[in-house]
Write a protein that holds these residues in place. Structure first.
Motif: not given
Length: 147
Positions: A26, A84, A87-88, A91, A93, A95-96, A99, A128, A130, A135
């Motif tokens: 991250l 990414t 993390i994806k 982690v 959703y 929490d993303r 991010v 990610l 998202v 976003s």
């Protein structure tokens, strides 16, 4: 340490990242966004440190140490997809979304919305997992805090 994490990021079927590795991934992504416009400013490094302190409960010294390690990793890592993906896959959703908000916070830390940073965030959000709308809302929350 970096070689081990790089190997895991490059693995086609990576194992779950340990907490320190997820933190480093991250932090490296935050550094990559800050460097996207080729102007890596003290305001951006300070914002990255603040994000790392808040997100992980680190001391100022620990945050700087994590960021400097992430700077090295970011230079050595081949592409943004690896960060990414790690993390994806590890982690949740919600929490993303945090991010993405942290990434916007860093991208806007120098007071300017550069096309390069903006473009990278538009690329990273779907990587990610998202939604674009989420976003955009994250960016708006950051902009509102800065106003």
């Amino acid at each position: 340490m970096f070689e081990s994490l790089l190997r895991r990021l490059l693995d086609p079927a990576p194992a779950t990242l340990a907490d320190p590795d997820a933190r480093l991934a991250l932090a490296a992504l935050l550094v990559r966004v800050a460097r996207a416009d080729d102007h890596y400013t003290p305001a951006e490094t300070a914002r990255i440190d603040a994000v790392l302190r808040a997100r992980f409960g680190l001391s100022p010294f620990e945050a700087v140490r994590l960021r400097t390690g992430a700077e090295t990793l970011e230079e050595e890592a081949p592409d943004t997809v690896r960060f990414t993906r790690a993390i994806k896959e590890h982690v949740p959703y919600d929490d993303r979304l945090g991010v993405i908000e942290a990434l916007w916070d860093v991208a806007l830390a120098d007071g300017a919305r550069s096309a390069d940073e903006d473009g990278l965030l538009r690329l990273v959000a779907p990587m990610l997992g998202v939604e674009d709308a989420d976003s955009a809302l994250a960016r708006q929350r950051v902009e509102a805090r800065r106003a």
